[in-house]
Design a protein around this motif. Structure first.
Motif, PDB file in Angstrom:
ATOM      1  N   ALA A 199       8.143  -8.984   1.064  1.00  0.00           N
ATOM      2  CA  ALA A 199       9.599  -8.863   1.149  1.00  0.00           C
ATOM      3  C   ALA A 199      10.126  -7.792   0.205  1.00  0.00           C
ATOM      4  N   VAL A 200       9.599  -7.726  -1.013  1.00  0.00           N
ATOM      5  CA  VAL A 200      10.066  -6.748  -1.991  1.00  0.00           C
ATOM      6  C   VAL A 200       9.732  -5.330  -1.536  1.00  0.00           C
ATOM      7  N   LEU A 201       8.506  -5.113  -1.065  1.00  0.00           N
ATOM      8  CA  LEU A 201       8.128  -3.769  -0.634  1.00  0.00           C
ATOM      9  C   LEU A 201       8.968  -3.319   0.558  1.00  0.00           C
ATOM     10  N   ALA A 202       9.233  -4.237   1.492  1.00  0.00           N
ATOM     11  CA  ALA A 202      10.054  -3.877   2.647  1.00  0.00           C
ATOM     12  C   ALA A 202      11.476  -3.529   2.221  1.00  0.00           C
ATOM     13  N   ALA A 203      12.045  -4.318   1.304  1.00  0.00           N
ATOM     14  CA  ALA A 203      13.419  -4.073   0.860  1.00  0.00           C
ATOM     15  C   ALA A 203      13.527  -2.840  -0.026  1.00  0.00           C
ATOM     16  N   SER A 204      12.422  -2.464  -0.691  1.00  0.00           N
ATOM     17  CA  SER A 204      12.463  -1.365  -1.655  1.00  0.00           C
ATOM     18  C   SER A 204      12.470   0.004  -1.003  1.00  0.00           C
ATOM     19  N   ALA A 205      12.115   0.073   0.281  1.00  0.00           N
ATOM     20  CA  ALA A 205      12.145   1.359   0.966  1.00  0.00           C
ATOM     21  C   ALA A 205      13.584   1.849   1.031  1.00  0.00           C
ATOM     22  N   GLY A 206      13.876   2.935   0.364  1.00  0.00           N
ATOM     23  CA  GLY A 206      15.228   3.479   0.337  1.00  0.00           C
ATOM     24  C   GLY A 206      16.110   2.922  -0.760  1.00  0.00           C
ATOM     25  N   ALA A 207      15.592   2.024  -1.589  1.00  0.00           N
ATOM     26  CA  ALA A 207      16.395   1.443  -2.669  1.00  0.00           C
ATOM     27  C   ALA A 207      16.494   2.409  -3.845  1.00  0.00           C
ATOM     28  N   PRO A 256      -1.907 -10.028  -6.158  1.00  0.00           N
ATOM     29  CA  PRO A 256      -1.549  -8.616  -6.319  1.00  0.00           C
ATOM     30  C   PRO A 256      -0.486  -8.449  -7.400  1.00  0.00           C
ATOM     31  N   ASP A 257      -0.571  -7.364  -8.138  1.00  0.00           N
ATOM     32  CA  ASP A 257       0.393  -7.042  -9.194  1.00  0.00           C
ATOM     33  C   ASP A 257       1.526  -6.227  -8.557  1.00  0.00           C
ATOM     34  N   ILE A 258       2.606  -6.894  -8.199  1.00  0.00           N
ATOM     35  CA  ILE A 258       3.670  -6.247  -7.437  1.00  0.00           C
ATOM     36  C   ILE A 258       4.362  -5.167  -8.259  1.00  0.00           C
ATOM     37  N   GLY A 283       5.223   0.778  -9.140  1.00  0.00           N
ATOM     38  CA  GLY A 283       5.081   1.995  -9.932  1.00  0.00           C
ATOM     39  C   GLY A 283       4.116   2.974  -9.309  1.00  0.00           C
ATOM     40  N   GLU A 284       3.025   2.466  -8.747  1.00  0.00           N
ATOM     41  CA  GLU A 284       2.033   3.331  -8.112  1.00  0.00           C
ATOM     42  C   GLU A 284       2.587   3.953  -6.826  1.00  0.00           C
ATOM     43  N   LEU A 285       3.302   3.167  -6.039  1.00  0.00           N
ATOM     44  CA  LEU A 285       3.900   3.696  -4.816  1.00  0.00           C
ATOM     45  C   LEU A 285       4.916   4.791  -5.128  1.00  0.00           C
ATOM     46  N   ARG A 286       5.693   4.594  -6.192  1.00  0.00           N
ATOM     47  CA  ARG A 286       6.651   5.630  -6.574  1.00  0.00           C
ATOM     48  C   ARG A 286       5.940   6.895  -7.022  1.00  0.00           C
ATOM     49  N   ARG A 287       4.881   6.734  -7.818  1.00  0.00           N
ATOM     50  CA  ARG A 287       4.132   7.909  -8.264  1.00  0.00           C
ATOM     51  C   ARG A 287       3.563   8.673  -7.076  1.00  0.00           C
ATOM     52  N   ALA A 288       3.003   7.925  -6.112  1.00  0.00           N
ATOM     53  CA  ALA A 288       2.421   8.566  -4.940  1.00  0.00           C
ATOM     54  C   ALA A 288       3.484   9.279  -4.114  1.00  0.00           C
ATOM     55  N   ALA A 289       4.666   8.654  -3.996  1.00  0.00           N
ATOM     56  CA  ALA A 289       5.739   9.266  -3.220  1.00  0.00           C
ATOM     57  C   ALA A 289       6.198  10.574  -3.853  1.00  0.00           C
ATOM     58  N   ARG A 290       6.256  10.616  -5.161  1.00  0.00           N
ATOM     59  CA  ARG A 290       6.707  11.833  -5.834  1.00  0.00           C
ATOM     60  C   ARG A 290       5.648  12.920  -5.791  1.00  0.00           C
ATOM     61  N   LYS A 300       2.356  -0.928 -16.476  1.00  0.00           N
ATOM     62  CA  LYS A 300       2.986  -1.177 -15.177  1.00  0.00           C
ATOM     63  C   LYS A 300       3.650   0.046 -14.564  1.00  0.00           C
ATOM     64  N   GLY A 301       4.014   1.029 -15.352  1.00  0.00           N
ATOM     65  CA  GLY A 301       4.663   2.206 -14.797  1.00  0.00           C
ATOM     66  C   GLY A 301       6.128   2.013 -14.488  1.00  0.00           C
ATOM     67  N   CYS A 302       6.780   1.046 -15.133  1.00  0.00           N
ATOM     68  CA  CYS A 302       8.209   0.837 -14.895  1.00  0.00           C
ATOM     69  C   CYS A 302       9.024   1.584 -15.958  1.00  0.00           C
ATOM     70  N   ASP A 303      10.323   1.657 -15.745  1.00  0.00           N
ATOM     71  CA  ASP A 303      11.208   2.386 -16.657  1.00  0.00           C
ATOM     72  C   ASP A 303      11.756   1.491 -17.761  1.00  0.00           C
TER      73      ASP A 303
END
Length: 410
Positions: A254-262, A300-302, A307-314, A354-357
């Motif tokens: 649910a979090v990954l689906a909602a996070s697209a475009g957040a 899984p470590d959400i 953080g990893e998905l954001r790094r990959a996207a950038r 974790k790669g968070c801000d």
């Protein structure tokens, strides 16, 4: 403070009586301004008796007092509940055919609109365009709740719980900035449960109070909020779209689906680190002797995955995400760390890992944090100094977090 409670002509008008009671019992002076249609549902004597102030839908009553200008200009807050599709359309286009729409045009204070209508009306492109226009102009338009509507219909369009509308209004009256207007935020809340068998589960003590405070406060600051709630027994925050989850796997999806475009993702939920390696399909029966050990495996470590998905996207720099991967690139990712000992040391290590801000660290156990209305925290900032948040209501902790988030948004 002076509050104008506008009531438009929907069946949910009766619920505004409860909202009126909450305002008056907390010491606010309330002037109810219904539309002509609203008076078909709840009569003027009821509003007058409950508010202690005169009630009219017409600009022609008490003309010498110029009510169509005075009421809006003298208010500290105008809240319309319910706000029908018709009322939203009139407000968006600046029509002024009655006292309420005149009040909306002359109000110089914050305006909160709580829509209620049938699902088809809420989802109609005209209504969506009107809502977007009102939000662009600075009004706080709460998303309606999902639930039972008039008759047998069910879906988005239900008036949010009056107590939750009241909580949003209190945040607005406190003068918090609308610095999240136009932003999409995702908040997770509650505690996941990992099934052992159809009866038993591994869980934790999180009640979701802090996550709900974050969602409620974000809505009051103008954000479009998706709340992913794990096993929470709380009323839905007004203005938030609530997605239910039970296990860590469901919450992750649910979090990954909602996070697209957040723009912002806040992982306030207490996610189980482990789950049973084997789930029994039937209840485990008590037998003589010692029970079989329950083998655990990691969940899984959400937060780290975000953080990893954001790094990959950038790193992809605009290239489409690979098949099966969600494109996630929020400007700010916020994690939470509930610790029982070595709080700051464990928090600093988690922030780096974790790669968070931002990482909100608090000490739990012995009546602290979980299930209590108050909280204290240290917010660790990537590349910056820690920020201490003293003990206070969880809404205050939420505001402190959003202050830090807003400062990091582009």
């Amino acid at each position: 403070m002076k509050v104008v409670l506008g009531v438009s002509g929907g069946i949910a008008a009766y619920k505004a009586c409860e909202l009126l009671r909450l305002f008056t019992e907390s010491g606010h002076e309330v002037r109810v301004v219904p539309t002509r249609e609203a008076l078909n549902f709840v009569g003027a004597p009821t509003w007058a008796a409950l508010s202690g102030n005169p009630v009219s839908a017409e600009v022609w009553d008490d003309v010498h007092q110029v009510p169509h200008v005075r009421i809006g200009k003298s208010a500290d807050l105008v809240v319309v509940a319910p706000a029908t599709a018709d009322l939203l359309a009139k407000a968006a286009h600046g029509l002024a055919g009655d006292l309420l729409t005149n009040t909306l045009l002359t109000a110089t204070c914050p305006v909160v609109l709580a829509p209620a209508m049938h699902t088809e009306m809420w989802q109609h492109p005209a209504t969506r365009a009107n809502v977007a226009t009102l939000r662009e102009r600075g009004a706080i338009v709460l998303d309606p709740a999902v639930g039972r509507l008039t008759g047998a219909d069910t879906g988005p369009g239900r008036l949010p719980d009056p107590a939750e509308i009241f909580q949003v209004c209190l945040r607005v009256l406190r003068g918090r900035p609308r610095d999240l207007a136009g932003r999409r935020v995702v908040v997770s809340a509650g505690g996941t449960r990992e099934a052992i068998d159809p009866v038993r589960f591994l869980g934790n003590r999180s009640t979701g109070l802090q996550g709900y405070a974050l969602a409620r406060t974000a809505a009051a600051r103008g954000a479009e909020v998706t709340l992913v709630a794990a096993n929470v027994a709380l009323p839905d925050p007004a203005g938030a779209t609530v997605v239910r989850a039970e296990s860590a796997a469901q919450l992750r999806e649910a979090v990954l689906a909602a996070s697209a475009g957040a723009d912002v993702v806040v992982m306030a939920a207490a996610v189980a680190d482990f789950r049973p390696a084997d789930r029994h399909d039937v209840k485990i029966k008590k037998t003589d002797g010692e029970p079989e050990p329950i083998r655990l495996t990691k969940n899984p470590d959400i937060l780290a995955e975000l953080g990893e998905l954001r790094r990959a996207a950038r790193e992809a720099a605009g290239d489409p995400a690979p098949a099966g991967r969600v494109a996630v690139d929020p400007a700010v990712i916020v994690g939470f760390a509930a610790e029982t000992h070595d709080v700051l040391a464990n928090g600093q290590a988690k922030l780096a890992r974790k790669g968070c801000d931002l990482l909100v660290v608090n000490q739990v156990g012995e009546g602290r944090a979980f299930g209590t209305p108050d909280n204290a925290a240290t917010v660790l900032v990537a590349g910056g100094e820690p920020v201490e948040v003293p003990l206070g209501p969880k809404e205050d902790v939420a505001d402190a977090v959003w202050d830090l988030v807003a400062a990091r948004l582009p």
